[in-house]
Design a protein around this motif. Structure first.
Motif, PDB file in Angstrom:
ATOM      1  N   TYR A   1      25.298 -20.141 -15.881  1.00  0.00           N
ATOM      2  CA  TYR A   1      25.890 -19.229 -16.771  1.00  0.00           C
ATOM      3  C   TYR A   1      24.851 -18.066 -17.060  1.00  0.00           C
ATOM      4  O   TYR A   1      24.094 -18.395 -17.782  1.00  0.00           O
ATOM      5  N   ARG A   2      25.534 -16.796 -17.117  1.00  0.00           N
ATOM      6  CA  ARG A   2      24.706 -15.806 -17.531  1.00  0.00           C
ATOM      7  C   ARG A   2      25.314 -14.746 -18.348  1.00  0.00           C
ATOM      8  O   ARG A   2      25.023 -13.778 -18.539  1.00  0.00           O
ATOM      9  N   GLY A   3      26.389 -15.536 -19.184  1.00  0.00           N
ATOM     10  CA  GLY A   3      27.016 -14.612 -20.173  1.00  0.00           C
ATOM     11  C   GLY A   3      26.569 -14.679 -21.669  1.00  0.00           C
ATOM     12  O   GLY A   3      25.011 -15.065 -21.615  1.00  0.00           O
ATOM     13  N   ASP A   4      27.053 -14.389 -22.746  1.00  0.00           N
ATOM     14  CA  ASP A   4      26.884 -14.265 -23.990  1.00  0.00           C
ATOM     15  C   ASP A   4      26.231 -15.658 -24.588  1.00  0.00           C
ATOM     16  O   ASP A   4      26.839 -16.569 -24.186  1.00  0.00           O
TER      17      ASP A   4
ATOM     18  N   CYS B   1      25.201 -20.781 -23.002  1.00  0.00           N
ATOM     19  CA  CYS B   1      25.797 -19.249 -22.384  1.00  0.00           C
ATOM     20  C   CYS B   1      27.088 -19.649 -22.023  1.00  0.00           C
ATOM     21  O   CYS B   1      27.583 -20.591 -21.425  1.00  0.00           O
ATOM     22  N   LYS B   2      27.706 -18.636 -21.812  1.00  0.00           N
ATOM     23  CA  LYS B   2      29.185 -18.436 -21.329  1.00  0.00           C
ATOM     24  C   LYS B   2      29.137 -18.035 -20.005  1.00  0.00           C
ATOM     25  O   LYS B   2      28.060 -17.128 -19.651  1.00  0.00           O
ATOM     26  N   PRO B   3      30.057 -18.154 -19.284  1.00  0.00           N
ATOM     27  CA  PRO B   3      30.287 -17.788 -17.723  1.00  0.00           C
ATOM     28  C   PRO B   3      30.261 -16.311 -18.047  1.00  0.00           C
ATOM     29  O   PRO B   3      31.071 -15.657 -18.885  1.00  0.00           O
ATOM     30  N   ALA B   4      29.722 -15.560 -17.000  1.00  0.00           N
ATOM     31  CA  ALA B   4      29.595 -14.052 -16.774  1.00  0.00           C
ATOM     32  C   ALA B   4      29.808 -13.460 -15.282  1.00  0.00           C
ATOM     33  O   ALA B   4      30.512 -14.042 -14.529  1.00  0.00           O
ATOM     34  N   ASP B   5      28.710 -12.681 -14.872  1.00  0.00           N
ATOM     35  CA  ASP B   5      28.486 -12.300 -13.607  1.00  0.00           C
ATOM     36  C   ASP B   5      27.649 -12.991 -12.545  1.00  0.00           C
ATOM     37  O   ASP B   5      27.069 -12.356 -11.785  1.00  0.00           O
ATOM     38  N   GLU B   6      27.526 -14.200 -13.207  1.00  0.00           N
ATOM     39  CA  GLU B   6      26.390 -14.920 -12.481  1.00  0.00           C
ATOM     40  C   GLU B   6      26.409 -15.042 -10.669  1.00  0.00           C
ATOM     41  O   GLU B   6      25.603 -14.978 -10.082  1.00  0.00           O
TER      42      GLU B   6
ATOM     43  N   GLN C   1      25.468 -11.741  -9.334  1.00  0.00           N
ATOM     44  CA  GLN C   1      24.287 -11.641  -9.482  1.00  0.00           C
ATOM     45  C   GLN C   1      23.378 -12.461  -8.324  1.00  0.00           C
ATOM     46  O   GLN C   1      22.472 -12.220  -7.670  1.00  0.00           O
TER      47      GLN C   1
ATOM     48  N   ASN D   1      18.192 -15.191 -17.675  1.00  0.00           N
ATOM     49  CA  ASN D   1      19.002 -14.314 -17.132  1.00  0.00           C
ATOM     50  C   ASN D   1      18.662 -14.134 -15.539  1.00  0.00           C
ATOM     51  O   ASN D   1      19.591 -13.482 -15.117  1.00  0.00           O
TER      52      ASN D   1
END
Length: 256
Positions: free
Chosen positions: A34-37, A47-52, A55, A135
């Motif tokens: 995961y690449r979130g906050d 980390c929270k899920p995001a736009d991984e 990416q 990241n």
């Protein structure tokens, strides 16, 4: 591609296989990190899920870390791992060897400006390594999905690699990584890749194996907790062999 959706489907089938084999169906979720906050979940900084997924799809260099298992008494989702000391302050750094060493190796393998590898003195910056690992496009999977506080022997690992071979192969192929960093296990993971995934995988030197057909590099490295050699010695030996490979293969990484 919906990587996380496919991961969840694999976990379900993994648990079903475990029940058929009369083994624990408690599965350690893993895969695309995961690449979130960052947040404190009451136990760890995660980390929270995001736009991984986006990416990963757009990355020019993808790295997959293969580890043996999770040495815990229960499973958790390592896709949210940060490697930081559990703290609500979200500013601490782990004192363990595992993540500092893993972050250093990942950084060295993924940072090759002008096709030159980075010397230890330049690479070993704690803040930079931590930020990069949290990241960069990285996936991490455990070969043995069932957690156990007792470390599995290589014989036990070979059993799990045999019993879940098709599922593990499917997960590895899902990511289509350029570099597969195999840590620990004294070569059992590299052998698995050669026997089940990349049948043309050939050894280039002590650390590097290469599949010409797939354009994939497999890296054999010590477990990050290994303490016979120093941090600098392990990094330098790895990067020296990697640089030798890069000089002989100017087209790596492949173009997608």
């Amino acid at each position: 591609m919906k990587y996380h959706k496919k991961e969840e489907q694999l976990f379900t089938r993994w648990a079903e296989r475990a029940r058929k084999l009369h083994e624990s169906d408690e599965i350690t979720k893993d895969g695309l990190l995961y690449r979130g906050d960052m947040w404190f979940d009451g136990f760890n900084q995660v980390c929270k899920p995001a736009d991984e997924e986006l990416q990963w799809a757009d990355a020019s260099l993808r790295l997959l870390v293969m580890t043996k298992e999770l040495n815990e008494d229960d499973g958790w989702d390592i896709r949210g791992e940060s490697g930081r000391v559990p703290s609500p302050r979200l500013t601490c750094r782990t004192a363990q060897r595992f993540f500092p060493n893993l972050e250093l190796w990942v950084y060295g393998l993924m940072n090759i400006p002008d096709r030159k590898v980075m010397a230890y003195s330049k690479a070993d910056n704690q803040t930079r390594l931590q930020g990069f690992y949290e990241n960069a496009p990285i996936a991490r999977i455990n070969c043995k999905k069932q957690p156990d506080i007792k470390a599995a022997s290589n014989m036990v690992m070979q059993k799990y690699l045999r019993d879940y071979a098709d599922l593990l192969k499917e997960q590895i192929e899902l990511y289509d990584a350029d570099i597969i960093l195999c840590v620990g296990g004294q070569g059992v993971m590299v052998r698995f890749l050669a026997e089940h995934v990349y049948t043309d995988l050939e050894q280039y030197n002590d650390h590097i194996w290469f599949s010409p057909a797939a354009g994939v590099v497999a890296v054999k490295q010590y477990h990050p907790n290994y303490n016979v050699y120093s941090r600098q010695e392990m990094y330098t030996a790895l990067i020296k062999d990697y640089q030798s490979f890069l000089k002989a293969h100017p087209d790596f990484p492949r173009q997608r």
